[in-house]
Design an enzyme around this catalytic site. Structure first.
Site, PDB file in Angstrom:
ATOM      1  N   GLU A  16       2.924  -4.503  54.291  1.00 12.28           N
ATOM      2  CA  GLU A  16       3.530  -4.145  55.572  1.00 12.28           C
ATOM      3  C   GLU A  16       2.809  -4.952  56.632  1.00 12.28           C
ATOM      4  O   GLU A  16       1.582  -4.867  56.747  1.00 12.28           O
ATOM      5  CB  GLU A  16       3.376  -2.647  55.836  1.00 12.28           C
ATOM      6  CG  GLU A  16       4.015  -2.201  57.132  1.00 12.28           C
ATOM      7  CD  GLU A  16       3.404  -0.935  57.689  1.00 12.28           C
ATOM      8  OE1 GLU A  16       3.212  -0.874  58.915  1.00 12.28           O
ATOM      9  OE2 GLU A  16       3.105  -0.030  56.897  1.00 12.28           O
TER      10      GLU A  16
ATOM     11  N   CYS B  38       2.071   0.919  63.675  1.00 10.69           N
ATOM     12  CA  CYS B  38       2.999  -0.085  63.129  1.00 10.69           C
ATOM     13  C   CYS B  38       4.381   0.023  63.745  1.00 10.69           C
ATOM     14  O   CYS B  38       5.137  -0.945  63.765  1.00 10.69           O
ATOM     15  CB  CYS B  38       3.116   0.081  61.617  1.00 10.69           C
ATOM     16  SG  CYS B  38       1.547   0.163  60.739  1.00 10.69           S
TER      17      CYS B  38
END
Length: 534
Positions: free
Chosen positions: A263, A300
Site C-alpha cells: 500500500e 493513508c
C-alpha cells in the site's frame, strides 16, 4: 517494562550487530536509554530460516488451533496497560485516547481473523466428484482448497504504531493463513515494537505454536535482504510509493519471483457535486478540514484533493474552507523524518505555477516538531499537467482544492486520474442520478467509493476494501484491512483421486468441519456421495 533492543529469532533474542538505532521521543527529541541493535546479515538469514522451519508444523495446525493462537495474541495486547500507552505516546506524540482505540483495533482484528478461521470459508473448498462413466473420457475426483503460501515478510508502517505494525493487519492475516512472519520493525517506534513483540511471544508460548512462527528484526537497511531471501514467499508493506516500488522490483527480480502487497500512495479525492454544495456546503467544509487534519494528516486515506465545478456555491465553499483551515493549530508529527517529508511536500506544491496557499493554520505558533496545516488552491490547468503535480501525495495535514470549469473537465480528470484507495462523492440523491458516468469511472479507479462522509476512518470488517489500483497499491485484487486480507497469503492446491481418509478435513466426504462447499457446482454442507466408494 524491560527493553533489551535485540532481534527476535526462533523464539530467542539475538543481538550480534554493532549498528545501533535509537528510539526518539517525537515531541522532545530525547533518546530512550536502550539502543536497538540492527540485525546482521546472519541474523536476517536466521530469522527467515526459523520461519521456514516453523512453516510445515504451523501450516498443519487446525484452523481452531490457529484461531486460539490469534485469540491469545489479542488477550496479550489488551493486557498492555497504561505504562505501555504512555511509552507509545512518548515515541509518537499520539494522544492516549487515540492509542487506546488503536490498541483495541489491533486486538479486535486478531479476534476477527480467529472468527474467519472458525468459520472456514477461507478454505474455498471445491469438490468435483468422479464421473467414471463419462464419455469419451471419465472425469477424475478433483478437490481444491487453499493453504498458506509460506513465510511472509512484513514491514511496519510509520503512521499506525499498533494497527499497521508488529501485530497489525498484515501480521494477523498472514498468521491466520498459516504463514509464519518475519517482521521488520519501523525505526519510528522501536520500543513500541518490542513491547508488542513480547506480547506475541507470550502468546506463542501459551498456545504451543512453533517458536519460529513469529520473528522480528531491527534495522533501516535489512529490508532488501529480507525480500530477497529464498524462504520468504510473500511481502506485506505499507509506506511510500518509492519504498514500495523498490520492494516490488526486488521481489520480481528474484530467481523465484514473489508477490509484494504494497500500500503506497493515494490522494483520496473529494468530489463536490452541485446539490450537496447548495444544501450543506458549510457543514461539508467544516467536516472536510477536520478529516484533513485528524492524526496530523498522517493517514493513508487523508483527503489530499478537493474538486468542484465553478459556481457561486463553490466560491462560498472555498471561503468556508479557508476559515476552517485558518482556525487549525500546528501539531507534532510522528517523527522528524515525517515532518521533513511533509515540509518538502508543502514547499513543492507552493512552487507549482498556478497553485497558491489559501490558508496556513497557526503558522506563527508552530514549534520545530510541528506540522502547519495548509490549504492550497490550484487552477484547473494544473490538474491536467503532464507531471500530475496534484496527484503526488503530501503526507500530512494539507489539501488542495481545484475549481474546474465544467462537468466535462471533472469527467476527464476521473477518466485519467491515478489509482486511489478511496474516492468520495459529496452528493444528494439527485446528484448521484445525474452523475452515473462519473461513478462508473470512479469504480474503475478506487478501492472504496464513499457517498458523503469522509475516507479517514477505516472499519475492520468482512466487507472493507483498503486497496486500489496502482499506485495506491501494487495489486488492486487485495486489501490490507478486513478479512479479505487473508486471501493475499493463500494459494489453491488440488488433490486428484486422493484417498478420502488422507484428504484434508475440509475436503473429506463427511465434511467434518461443517463447511459450505462447492460440490459438483452446487453450494452445500451435505456429505459427499463419492462414486469411488459407492
Amino acid at each position: 517494562m524491560t527493553i533489551l533492543g535485540h532481534n527476535y529469532i526462533g523464539g530467542a533474542r539475538s543481538g550480534k550487530g554493532d549498528v545501533k538505532l535509537l528510539s526518539i521521543a517525537a515531541a522532545t527529541g530525547e533518546a530512550h536509554a536502550v539502543p536497538f541493535l540492527t540485525a546482521t546479515e546472519a541474523e536476517v538469514s536466521a530469522a527467515v530460516d526459523a520461519a521456514s522451519a516453523a512453516y510445515p508444523a504451523y501450516r498443519a495446525l487446525s484452523a481452531e488451533a490457529r484461531a486460539t493462537f490469534l485469540d491469545a495474541i489479542a488477550e496479550e495486547i489488551d493486557a498492555l496497560g497504561d505504562d505501555f500507552i504512555a511509552e507509545v505516546s512518548r515515541e509518537t506524540a499520539l494522544p492516549a485516547g487515540r492509542l487506546q482505540g488503536e490498541r483495541s483495533r489491533t486486538s479486535n482484528q486478531m479476534r476477527l481473523f480467529a472468527k474467519v478461521l472458525r468459520r472456514g470459508d477461507f478454505y474455498g473448498a471445491r469438490i468435483d466428484t468422479a464421473l467414471p462413466q463419462r464419455q469419451p473420457l471419465p472425469r477424475p475426483d478433483l478437490r481444491q482448497y487453499r493453504i498458506g503460501v509460506g513465510p511472509v515478510g512484513v514491514f511496519g508502517a510509520s503512521n499506525f504504531p499498533l494497527a499497521f505494525s508488529v501485530a497489525g493487519g498484515d501480521t494477523a492475516a498472514a498468521l491466520a493463513a498459516g504463514c509464519p512472519v518475519v517482521f521488520k520493525a519501523h525505526s519510528g517506534h522501536l520500543v513500541t515494537s518490542e513491547l508488542v513483540a513480547d506480547a506475541i511471544e507470550r502468546a506463542v508460548k501459551r498456545s504451543g505454536v512453533p517458536a519460529g512462527t513469529f520473528n522480528m528484526i531491527y534495522g533501516d537497511r535489512v529490508g532488501a535482504q529480507l525480500v530477497k531471501s529464498a524462504g520468504i514467499q510473500a511481502v506485506g508493506f505499507t509506506g511510500s510509493l518509492r519504498g514500495g516500488r523498490a520492494l516490488c522490483d526486488m521481489a520480481a527480480a528474484r530467481p523465484q519471483p514473489i508477490p509484494v502487497f504494497a500500500e503506497m500512495s493515494s490522494i483520496n479525492p473529494i468530489i463536490l457535486l452541485p446539490q450537496a454544495l447548495a444544501t450543506r456546503g458549510e457543514a461539508i467544509a467544516r467536516d472536510l478540514i477536520a478529516s484533513v487534519v485528524v492524526g496530523v494528516g498522517q493517514l493513508c486515506t487523508s483527503p489530499g484533493l478537493v474538486l468542484g465545478v465553478r459556481s457561486p456555491e463553490l466560491t462560498r465553499f472555498i471561503g468556508q474552507l479557508r476559515e476552517a483551515m485558518a482556525a487549525q493549530t500546528p501539531q507534532t508529527m510522528l517523527n522528524s523524518a515525517g515532518l521533513k517529508t511533509y515540509g518538502g511536500g508543502v514547499e513543492r506544491l507552493s512552487k507549482v505555477p498556478g497553485v497558491v496557499v489559501v490558508a496556513a493554520g497557526g503558522s506563527s505558533e508552530a514549534q520545530n516538531t510541528q506540522a502547519v496545516p495548509h490549504l492550497f488552491k490550484a487552477e484547473a490547468s494544473v490538474l491536467f499537467a503532464k507531471d500530475a503535480p496534484l496527484e503526488e501525495e503530501v503526507f500530512g495535514p494539507a489539501t488542495v482544492i481545484v475549481e474546474l470549469e465544467s462537468r466535462e473537465q471533472l469527467i476527464d480528470f476521473a477518466r485519467n486520474m491515478h489509482g486511489q484507495l478511496t474516492a468520495t462523492l459529496q452528493a444528494q440523491p439527485e446528484d448521484l442520478r445525474a452523475y452515473q458516468d462519473l461513478i462508473a469511472l470512479l469504480e474503475h479507479k478506487a478501492g472504496r467509493l464513499l457517498v458523503n462522509g469522509f475516507p479517514t476512518g477505516v472499519e475492520v470488517s468482512d466487507a472493507m476494501v483498503h486497496g486500489g489500483p496502482y499506485p495506491a497499491t501494487s495489486d488492486a485484487r487485495g486489501t490490507s484491512v478486513g478479512t479479505l486480507a487473508i486471501d493475499r497469503f493463500l494459494r489453491p492446491i488440488c488433490y486428484q483421486n486422493y484417498p478420502d481418509e488422507l484428504l484434508p478435513a475440509a475436503l473429506q466426504n463427511a465434511n467434518p468441519l461443517g463447511l459450505m462447499r462447492l460440490v459438483d457446482g452446487e453450494q452445500t454442507k451435505a456429505v459427499v456421495k463419492d462414486p469411488r466408494t459407492a
